[in-house]
Write an enzyme that holds these catalytic residues in place. Structure first.
Site, PDB file in Angstrom:
ATOM      1  N   GLY A  56     -17.628 -44.872 -25.211  1.00 32.54           N
ATOM      2  CA  GLY A  56     -17.367 -45.362 -26.556  1.00 32.54           C
ATOM      3  C   GLY A  56     -16.124 -46.218 -26.590  1.00 32.54           C
ATOM      4  N   SER A  57     -15.506 -46.294 -27.744  1.00 36.94           N
ATOM      5  CA  SER A  57     -14.333 -47.149 -27.916  1.00 36.94           C
ATOM      6  C   SER A  57     -13.106 -46.531 -27.254  1.00 36.94           C
ATOM      7  CB  SER A  57     -14.044 -47.362 -29.406  1.00 36.94           C
ATOM      8  OG  SER A  57     -13.581 -46.155 -29.994  1.00 36.94           O
ATOM      9  N   LYS A 106     -10.208 -46.297 -28.613  1.00 34.15           N
ATOM     10  CA  LYS A 106      -9.521 -45.485 -29.624  1.00 34.15           C
ATOM     11  C   LYS A 106     -10.040 -44.053 -29.636  1.00 34.15           C
ATOM     12  CE  LYS A 106      -8.644 -45.232 -34.624  1.00 34.15           C
ATOM     13  NZ  LYS A 106      -8.905 -45.867 -35.946  1.00 34.15           N
ATOM     14  N   VAL A 107     -11.358 -43.895 -29.709  1.00 34.50           N
ATOM     15  CA  VAL A 107     -11.931 -42.555 -29.737  1.00 34.50           C
ATOM     16  C   VAL A 107     -11.811 -41.896 -28.370  1.00 34.50           C
ATOM     17  CG1 VAL A 107     -14.021 -41.197 -30.192  1.00 34.50           C
ATOM     18  CG2 VAL A 107     -13.506 -43.193 -31.598  1.00 34.50           C
ATOM     19  N   GLY A 108     -11.975 -42.678 -27.302  1.00 34.05           N
ATOM     20  CA  GLY A 108     -11.853 -42.139 -25.959  1.00 34.05           C
ATOM     21  C   GLY A 108     -10.494 -41.532 -25.689  1.00 34.05           C
ATOM     22  N   GLU A 164     -15.703 -43.968 -20.153  1.00 32.65           N
ATOM     23  CA  GLU A 164     -16.255 -45.320 -20.043  1.00 32.65           C
ATOM     24  C   GLU A 164     -16.015 -45.990 -21.392  1.00 32.65           C
ATOM     25  OE1 GLU A 164     -17.253 -46.586 -17.348  1.00 32.65           O
ATOM     26  OE2 GLU A 164     -17.801 -44.897 -16.049  1.00 32.65           O
TER      27      GLU A 164
END
Length: 508
Positions: free
Chosen positions: A244-245, A247-249, A266
């Protein structure tokens, strides 16, 4: 321009209907959460309804999965490989309807949808062979009558959180390897592609049932951020793979690290192609087109930055603008379409905001730059002339927007390539061996994928996939990625009657 829902007879082939239970828990389909609508991005019409999982459903699933792990990890690895082989055969038998579902629900064109399902099949084939090669090293011991070696054992449970752009292929990268390594799998699919999550799970569940194995070996949830957060916090899950992004990662990584778990990340890519003065221009233009507009620019490996040598700048750019104007935008299930819709209306809004920012920072739109008037989420593939110093170039705009910039020397081009926070994929077009080896060397590209004379996207499964810096550092699929799904023990056995100590220590 959108798909007609009257043509969804293939749903029955993959076990789907107009209303679906969205979680597979302890060998049963069960979900007690709210109902959500799967939406066709080509026309924003409803495809089907899916009932999502609650945290109570999640807990029930994890308890069963933890018990199943005790059985699965004791089955010999080649026997586990046989189960994965059967999963591959089940997917192969449903390749076309699954590929159509990917195109319908995600929005990528049909050849790419079928290709994505084929990627899981390829991963199954790869994992079957791997199941007989989970080898440890024999290490020479300095002590007489001692043997030292490595033993690899399963972790137990692997959590896999996937994104909408590759709603099933990324599961394959992780689950196929995790299963042959002796782990159970807990999968949370993307909230906007629940039908794909269900269809793939149904095939895996049938294989487990046919072999009289616990269904909880593979547990899947359709749900929102609360399920993802539960996976990240759960100490029963030693390894979490997140796609995912950035930011969320980062939030996932911090949560998993706080409990001393392991992460495979990833995340975002901001990938570049460099075209040198000696490049095969025809080959480069074809590659750039696929890399920049394939999947409507929604691959993590999409080419977003193009650096052209000043001597061939106008030639390449003129050809590229011309081929962009010939690209067919439309229904991803229709033959001849090259660019389908963006996945959601929010994606379209982000595209529009991005174009405004580009213009405010001096970017010049050479072609595209607009939303296509339709019921769906279609936008025009876009080429932008812009300064490499513009702040927007450092960010990932998840759509078919290509920034074009000029350079004079190889060293300058490499510096441009490496100047962004992300480090996933990169490629150079040249016929000089010396340039290629400098590009792949220690002072070349700082990315996890470093190509020459091919696009930035379309990676094969045999290599380890992943990137550096803000891309997360994870490696999945091939090479020795399997080692991340197991725990390594260094074992020393004394088969003599003496007790010599390492480093020659004499202790009494």
């Amino acid at each position: 321009m959108g798909s007609d829902n009257t043509s969804l007879q293939f749903f029955k082939e993959i076990g789907l209907g107009s209303s679906n239970i969205g979680s597979y828990i302890n060998g049963q389909w069960k979900a007690t959460g709210s109902s959500v609508t799967s939406v066709n991005p080509s026309n924003n019409q409803s495809i089907a309804q899916v009932t999502e999982a609650t945290l109570q459903d999640y807990e029930e699933g994890l308890q069963a999965c933890s018990e199943a792990a005790k059985t699965w990890m004791t089955i010999p690895a080649p026997k586990r490989g046989e189960i994965v082989r059967q999963i591959g055969e089940a997917l192969r038998a449903k390749l076309d309807p699954l590929g159509r579902l990917v195109s319908l629900e995600m929005g990528k064109i049909l050849p790419e949808g079928i290709g994505e399902v084929q990627e899981i099949i390829d991963m199954c084939d790869y994992a079957v062979g791997l199941s007989r090669q989970l080898n440890g090293s024999i290490i020479p011991s300095e002590r007489p009558d001692h043997m030292m070696f490595e033993v690899w054992n399963p972790l137990g449970i692997v959590g896999v959180i996937t994104a909408f752009n590759f709603p099933c292929a990324v599961l394959g990268w992780n689950a196929c390897i995790a299963l042959v390594c002796g782990n159970c799998v807990v999968w949370k699919g993307a909230p906007t592609t629940p039908l794909i999550t269900m269809a793939v799970t149904k095939l895996i569940a049938e294989v487990l049932e046919r072999n009289n194995l616990p269904g909880a070996i593979f547990t899947s949830f359709c749900g929102g951020a609360d399920i993802g957060q539960a996976i990240s916090k759960d100490t029963r899950i030693p390894l979490v793979s997140f796609t995912g992004s950035t930011k969320v990662g980062l939030m996932v990584q911090q949560t998993v690290n706080a409990r001393f778990g392991k992460c495979l990340l990833e995340l975002s890519g901001n990938n570049a192609i460099i075209v040198m003065d000696d490049a095969d221009i025809k080959l480069a233009v074809r590659s750039i087109l696929f890399a920049a507009v394939g999947t409507a620019g929604q691959r993590c490996t999409t080419c977003r930055r193009l650096f052209l040598h000043e001597s061939i700048y106008t030639n390449v750019l003129d050809q590229l603008v011309e081929v962009y104007k010939q690209v067919k935008i439309g229904d991803p299930l229709e033959k001849g379409t090259l660019v389908g819709p963006l996945h959601t209306r929010t994606s379209v809004e982000n595209f529009q905001k991005g174009i405004s920012v580009i213009k405010s920072q001096g970017g010049k739109i050479l072609t595209g730059g607009s939303v296509v008037e339709s019921e769906g989420n279609f936008v025009q593939p876009t080429i932008v002339e812009i300064s490499p110093d513009a702040p927007v170039v450092k960010e990932e705009l998840f759509g078919p927007v290509l920034y074009v910039m000029k350079f004079q020397t190889l060293e300058e081009a490499i510096a441009f390539n490496n100047s962004v926070p992300q480090g996933l994929s990169s490629s150079i077009f040249t016929q000089r061996p010396g340039t290629i080896f400098k590009w792949i060397g220690p002072r070349g590209s700082d990315c996890g994928i470093v190509n020459a004379n091919i696009p930035t996207n379309g990676a094969e499964i045999g290599g380890a996939f992943g990137g550096e810096k803000a891309t997360g550092g994870g490696r999945e699929a091939g090479s020795d990625s399997w080692k991340q799904y197991m725990r390594r023990s260094t074992c020393t056995i004394n088969y003599g009657s003496e007790l010599p100590l390492a480093q020659g220590i004499n202790f009494g």
